[in-house]
Scaffold this active site. Structure first.
Site, PDB file in Angstrom:
ATOM      1  N   HIS A  48       0.853  -1.185   0.000  1.00  0.00           N
ATOM      2  CA  HIS A  48       0.000   0.000   0.000  1.00  0.00           C
ATOM      3  C   HIS A  48       0.896   1.245   0.000  1.00  0.00           C
ATOM      4  O   HIS A  48       2.026   1.206   0.508  1.00  0.00           O
ATOM      5  CB  HIS A  48      -0.877   0.040   1.248  1.00  0.00           C
ATOM      6  CG  HIS A  48      -1.999  -0.934   1.239  1.00  0.00           C
ATOM      7  ND1 HIS A  48      -3.205  -0.688   1.840  1.00  0.00           N
ATOM      8  CD2 HIS A  48      -2.112  -2.182   0.698  1.00  0.00           C
ATOM      9  CE1 HIS A  48      -4.013  -1.720   1.681  1.00  0.00           C
ATOM     10  NE2 HIS A  48      -3.358  -2.648   0.996  1.00  0.00           N
ATOM     11  N   GLU A  50       0.862   3.918   1.800  1.00  0.00           N
ATOM     12  CA  GLU A  50       1.291   4.354   3.125  1.00  0.00           C
ATOM     13  C   GLU A  50       2.426   3.495   3.672  1.00  0.00           C
ATOM     14  O   GLU A  50       3.373   4.015   4.265  1.00  0.00           O
ATOM     15  CB  GLU A  50       0.126   4.300   4.127  1.00  0.00           C
ATOM     16  CG  GLU A  50      -1.048   5.162   3.755  1.00  0.00           C
ATOM     17  CD  GLU A  50      -2.137   4.430   2.999  1.00  0.00           C
ATOM     18  OE1 GLU A  50      -3.320   4.732   3.268  1.00  0.00           O
ATOM     19  OE2 GLU A  50      -1.830   3.578   2.146  1.00  0.00           O
ATOM     20  N   CYS A  78      -6.623   2.263   5.299  1.00  0.00           N
ATOM     21  CA  CYS A  78      -7.282   1.016   5.673  1.00  0.00           C
ATOM     22  C   CYS A  78      -6.807   0.612   7.084  1.00  0.00           C
ATOM     23  O   CYS A  78      -5.937   1.272   7.662  1.00  0.00           O
ATOM     24  CB  CYS A  78      -6.930  -0.071   4.654  1.00  0.00           C
ATOM     25  SG  CYS A  78      -5.220  -0.649   4.796  1.00  0.00           S
ATOM     26  N   CYS A  81      -2.945   0.093   7.313  1.00  0.00           N
ATOM     27  CA  CYS A  81      -2.179   1.342   7.235  1.00  0.00           C
ATOM     28  C   CYS A  81      -2.385   2.206   8.475  1.00  0.00           C
ATOM     29  O   CYS A  81      -1.442   2.840   8.950  1.00  0.00           O
ATOM     30  CB  CYS A  81      -2.528   2.085   5.959  1.00  0.00           C
ATOM     31  SG  CYS A  81      -1.984   1.177   4.486  1.00  0.00           S
TER      32      CYS A  81
END
Length: 157
Positions: A48, A50, A78, A81
């Site tokens: 991801h 992040e 999410c 993260c």
């Protein structure tokens, strides 16, 4: 946030969901980490934006704690993260578009309000319409492409 949007555009260019993230050292204004989604190209659920940005910031600053840092991300984080943000001790979270399916800062749950040992400050809706438009356009093009492929004959026999 503008740099995060540029990174999100790079993700879209390679067929990834357009999410970008930037970690900034607040006292200097220096970007110390940045990333964009690479789940599809990297075949990795952890890739991801992040997580990539936090990893780079930790390497840049030489430690797993990121005090005096803020993260800017184009989509609400999410659960994974949000957990990484809490564990990295990031002070401030700024995100653009709300994620009503898996956003865990505000939309589905409020992880930053739970009794963890660190509570980042959070601001949502930063450049929200621009961030949302990036995502909407990506998925519109993706649906059109899939529809076109479905209607394309495989052979001319």
């Amino acid at each position: 946030m503008r740099r995060a949007m540029e990174l999100a555009a790079q993700a879209a260019d390679i067929g990834e969901v357009p999410v970008g993230a930037v970690v900034v050292k607040k006292s200097t204004g220096q970007i110390v980490g940045e990333g964009y989604n690479r789940r599809e190209t990297g075949k990795n659920a952890l890739a991801h934006a992040e997580i990539i940005a936090i990893d780079q910031a930790c390497r840049t600053l030489g430690g797993w704690r990121l005090p005096d840092c803020a993260i800017y991300v184009t989509l609400e984080p999410c659960p994974m993260c949000c957990g990484a943000i809490i564990n990295a001790r990031i002070d401030d979270v700024y995100f653009g578009a709300y994620d009503y399916k898996s956003g865990s800062a505000v939309s589905v749950q409020q992880m930053f309000d739970l009794p963890y040992n660190h509570k980042p400050q959070m601001t949502g809706g930063v450049l929200e319409s621009e961030c949302s438009a990036q995502l909407t356009e990506f998925f519109r093009k993706l649906r059109a492409m899939r529809k076109e492929q479905k209607n394309f004959p495989l052979s001319e026999s």
